[in-house]
Design a protein around this motif. Structure first.
Motif, PDB file in Angstrom:
ATOM      1  N   PHE A 166       0.843  -1.190   0.000  1.00  0.00           N
ATOM      2  CA  PHE A 166       0.000   0.000   0.000  1.00  0.00           C
ATOM      3  C   PHE A 166       0.886   1.251   0.000  1.00  0.00           C
ATOM      4  CE2 PHE A 166      -3.133   3.102   0.661  1.00  0.00           C
ATOM      5  CZ  PHE A 166      -4.368   2.515   0.434  1.00  0.00           C
ATOM      6  N   PHE A 167       0.631   2.127  -0.983  1.00  0.00           N
ATOM      7  CA  PHE A 167       1.415   3.357  -1.124  1.00  0.00           C
ATOM      8  C   PHE A 167       0.525   4.585  -0.960  1.00  0.00           C
ATOM      9  CE2 PHE A 167       3.496   0.123  -3.761  1.00  0.00           C
ATOM     10  CZ  PHE A 167       4.787   0.188  -3.262  1.00  0.00           C
ATOM     11  N   ILE A 168       1.137   5.662  -0.495  1.00  0.00           N
ATOM     12  CA  ILE A 168       0.424   6.943  -0.386  1.00  0.00           C
ATOM     13  C   ILE A 168       1.082   7.946  -1.336  1.00  0.00           C
ATOM     14  CG2 ILE A 168      -0.315   8.797   1.183  1.00  0.00           C
ATOM     15  CD1 ILE A 168      -1.257   6.299   2.439  1.00  0.00           C
ATOM     16  N   PHE A 169       0.258   8.613  -2.113  1.00  0.00           N
ATOM     17  CA  PHE A 169       0.740   9.685  -2.979  1.00  0.00           C
ATOM     18  C   PHE A 169      -0.187  10.891  -2.870  1.00  0.00           C
ATOM     19  CE2 PHE A 169       2.473   5.907  -5.149  1.00  0.00           C
ATOM     20  CZ  PHE A 169       3.802   6.292  -5.238  1.00  0.00           C
TER      21      PHE A 169
ATOM     22  N   LEU B 138      -0.140  12.340   5.209  1.00  0.00           N
ATOM     23  CA  LEU B 138       1.158  11.678   5.065  1.00  0.00           C
ATOM     24  C   LEU B 138       1.977  12.241   3.904  1.00  0.00           C
ATOM     25  CD1 LEU B 138       0.266   7.931   5.771  1.00  0.00           C
ATOM     26  CD2 LEU B 138       1.218   9.627   7.338  1.00  0.00           C
ATOM     27  N   SER B 139       1.297  12.601   2.794  1.00  0.00           N
ATOM     28  CA  SER B 139       2.107  13.108   1.684  1.00  0.00           C
ATOM     29  C   SER B 139       2.678  14.490   1.997  1.00  0.00           C
ATOM     30  CB  SER B 139       1.346  13.086   0.353  1.00  0.00           C
ATOM     31  OG  SER B 139       0.065  13.589   0.482  1.00  0.00           O
TER      32      SER B 139
ATOM     33  N   PRO C 234       7.968  11.937  -3.288  1.00  0.00           N
ATOM     34  CA  PRO C 234       8.278  10.831  -2.382  1.00  0.00           C
ATOM     35  C   PRO C 234       7.292   9.666  -2.530  1.00  0.00           C
ATOM     36  CG  PRO C 234       7.755  12.860  -1.151  1.00  0.00           C
ATOM     37  CD  PRO C 234       7.636  13.188  -2.589  1.00  0.00           C
ATOM     38  N   VAL C 235       7.822   8.465  -2.335  1.00  0.00           N
ATOM     39  CA  VAL C 235       6.999   7.247  -2.328  1.00  0.00           C
ATOM     40  C   VAL C 235       6.753   6.898  -0.863  1.00  0.00           C
ATOM     41  CG1 VAL C 235       6.991   4.778  -2.877  1.00  0.00           C
ATOM     42  CG2 VAL C 235       8.028   6.424  -4.475  1.00  0.00           C
ATOM     43  N   ILE C 236       5.497   6.855  -0.451  1.00  0.00           N
ATOM     44  CA  ILE C 236       5.199   6.538   0.946  1.00  0.00           C
ATOM     45  C   ILE C 236       4.660   5.122   1.040  1.00  0.00           C
ATOM     46  CG2 ILE C 236       3.874   7.213   2.991  1.00  0.00           C
ATOM     47  CD1 ILE C 236       3.579   9.998   1.481  1.00  0.00           C
ATOM     48  N   VAL C 237       5.300   4.326   1.882  1.00  0.00           N
ATOM     49  CA  VAL C 237       4.836   2.961   2.123  1.00  0.00           C
ATOM     50  C   VAL C 237       4.115   2.961   3.467  1.00  0.00           C
ATOM     51  CG1 VAL C 237       5.555   0.568   2.493  1.00  0.00           C
ATOM     52  CG2 VAL C 237       6.787   1.998   0.842  1.00  0.00           C
ATOM     53  N   SER C 238       2.808   2.663   3.452  1.00  0.00           N
ATOM     54  CA  SER C 238       2.064   2.609   4.704  1.00  0.00           C
ATOM     55  C   SER C 238       1.292   1.306   4.761  1.00  0.00           C
ATOM     56  CB  SER C 238       1.122   3.808   4.841  1.00  0.00           C
ATOM     57  OG  SER C 238       0.602   3.852   6.159  1.00  0.00           O
TER      58      SER C 238
END
Lengths: 206, 380
Positions: free
Chosen positions: A141-144, B124-125, B141-145
């Motif tokens: 799961f990624f957040i953008f 978060l972003s 940025p790439v956020i892994v959650s």
């Protein structure tokens, strides 16, 4: 690393109380009704029978509906299918986070519930879909900031070309305070629309 | 097609045991834990055990980096973690240099006042973009959650992105903060121990929460690298959203996938740095999964006894420490462990040991049925 071609075999969007599957509207409700009622109406309309649906938070319900439409002919309870899940959004689990925060905000009104807390993670919706479709498969799961077809298509191609999955269900699934959007599409290695950033942008009008 | 080899070039961490890797290792080797009894009504009515970084340490360290007031406490921790990594690698911030941010709850403490702006400031972003801008990254940025596997999954993601040639160099930073939000949540699951956590012990009573930030540089450049990432897998249990599979299915498959990719057999793995949260179900599940992969004899520890459960930071933080063990040959005891409390054998490390190590297996599992296993090989 395009040593394996990839294709989009089906896609689904849900927004403004309207569900589109492969470019055609298959269900809609009055735009004035809330998401909970819309989700229930969709569930009944398609004749599904999965009581756990009603325990889910809005993000998981949204993901469940889209996944159900794309995976219903792909998976069975008896056999395993190797479909990876690559999901993304902007709002993480903020809609449920706010609900949980309200339940712990004051000493006088302190009533945290495990049934709410568990949904304070965005990846729970992938867990729900994995359970429903018996997918013991790759999950991330990624957040953008916004829907990111370039990243998703690249990451999906990595999973397919390194044989981590036979197919990949990709998603943007965002829900916060009644504003929501689901862009789902299923990618395989054999046939369909050419899977690349341009196609995804066209299909989802971004 | 032969895929690129991918390496960890350098690491750092910010924890209650120190603001750099060296200090953390020194404290761990002396058996010092960051877990303390806290009495703080902001977080809970009752006293609780947790591993918390003193505010003054963060403030003091950050003041030498920036005088800006615009960063939250967690952002400061993450910037401090990343700072020496960036300095050492001195990257060109082009379109092939990316930032990967791992977190489960990010700035959730911003929500403690309920308002529209507080929800926005917990975004978060936004947090990731602030960190990216601080250093000068030009890529998004790439956020892994992904719950408690986020930290270790972010290394797998970095490796995959480098192998796909989406980037040349990935800076990974992982962080989560101790909060009333998470403490209340684990409490309502009755999953918080009323004593410092005891992974794998028959006396274990649940998690102790903690906070930390950790960072690493990942690239295809093996020169002076700390370790090579040789295999990974992140496979869901498809069993339950708030509890692990009783057969350890997802973890077992993740480990098998990592070993297959690395082309090694279970007997080649020298050390397992496991998740070991000290909940009854998690630790038992790990014992089942590792035994299914014939890893019951491999020296194993959980670092939760030192740091508590640091959520989205844990996988990366524990890898940072694990890689130090891989290179020094020094294995540290799984503190809190006393009497075996599992249905199947695991070779829990109970005292400081030294041995030649070549392969490290790092694992994590979390809510939503997620699991991740990553195999590291000592760099030559």
């Amino acid at each position: 690393m395009a040593d394996k071609n990839s294709f989009i075999q089906s896609w689904c969007t849900i927004q403004n109380n309207k569900i589109n599957l492969n470019g055609e509207t298959i269900f809609e409700s009055e735009p004035t009704i809330g998401f909970a009622d819309f989700a229930k109406a969709a569930y009944r309309n398609f004749g599904w029978s999965y009581p756990k649906f009603f325990k889910m938070d809005s993000l998981s319900k949204l993901a469940f509906i889209a996944a159900e439409l794309l995976l219903k002919d792909e998976t069975t309870n008896e056999t395993e299918t190797d479909i990876a899940l690559v999901f993304s959004n902007k709002s993480s689990s903020m809609d449920t986070d706010v609900t949980f925060q309200e339940s712990i905000a004051t000493k006088e009104n302190y009533y945290p519930s495990p049934a709410v807390f568990v949904y304070t993670l965005p990846n729970i919706c992938m867990g729900e879909i994995s359970i429903r479709h018996n997918l013991k498969s790759e999950n991330s799961f990624f957040i953008f900031e916004k829907f990111n077809p370039g990243f998703l298509s690249n990451y999906t191609d990595v999973l397919l070309s390194t044989n981590r999955a036979e197919k990949v269900l990709c998603a943007w699934v965002d829900f916060y305070k009644e504003t929501y959007r689901a862009n789902f599409y299923l990618v395989n290695s054999t046939e369909g629309l050419e899977h690349n950033e341009t196609t995804i942008k066209t299909l989802f009008n971004t | 097609m032969k895929l690129k080899s991918v390496f960890i070039n350098t690491t750092n961490c910010i924890t209650p045991l120190g603001l750099d890797v060296e200090t953390n290792i020194r404290n761990i080797s002396k058996g010092i834990s960051g877990i303390r009894l806290h009495k703080n009504l902001v977080y809970a009515e009752q006293p609780f055990y947790a591993s918390i970084i003193e505010n003054s340490l963060i403030e003091e360290a950050f003041s030498s980096v920036s005088s800006s007031e615009e960063y939250t406490r967690l952002e400061k921790m993450m910037i401090l973690a990343l700072m020496p990594v960036i300095k050492k690698m001195n990257p060109v911030f082009d379109e092939k240099t990316i930032l990967i941010v791992s977190t489960t709850k990010g700035n959730i403490t911003q929500l403690s006042t309920i308002s529209e702006t507080s929800a926005q400031s917990a975004d978060l972003s936004l947090m990731a973009q602030k960190i990216a801008s601080f250093f000068g990254f030009i890529t998004e940025p790439v956020i892994v959650s992904n719950a408690c596997v986020s930290g270790i999954l972010s290394l797998a993601v970095a490796k995959r992105l480098i192998q796909s040639e989406a980037c040349n160099q990935a800076f990974v930073v992982a962080g989560d903060e101790f909060s009333k939000f998470v403490l209340s949540g684990f409490n309502c699951f009755q999953a918080v121990s009323n004593e410092p956590c005891q992974p794998y012990s028959v006396n274990r009573k649940g998690v102790t929460l903690g906070e930390a930030a950790a960072a690493a540089c990942v690239s295809a450049n093996g020169q002076n690298a700390l370790a090579e990432i040789v295999g990974d897998g992140a496979i869901n249990d498809a069993n339950h959203i708030s509890g692990p599979s009783r057969t350890g299915e997802g973890l077992f498959r993740s480990v098998e996938r990592a070993m297959k990719e690395a082309e090694i057999k279970s007997e080649q793995i020298d050390y397992i740095n496991a998740h070991g949260t000290a909940t009854s179900f998690n630790d038992e599940m790990e014992a089942i999964a590792f035994n299914r992969s014939r890893l019951g004899n491999v020296p194993l520890n959980s670092l939760k006894g030192y740091y508590g459960h640091t959520l989205g930071a844990s996988g990366l933080l524990e890898t940072v420490i694990g890689i130090e063990s891989l290179n020094s040959g020094k294995l540290y005891p799984s503190i809190g462990f006393d009497e075996m409390g599992l249905s199947q054998a695991l070779n829990i490390i109970t005292q400081n040991e030294e041995k030649e190590l070549n392969y490290l297996l790092k694992t994590a599992s979390g809510f939503g049925g997620c699991n991740t296993a990553v195999l590291f090989k000592k760099a030559k």
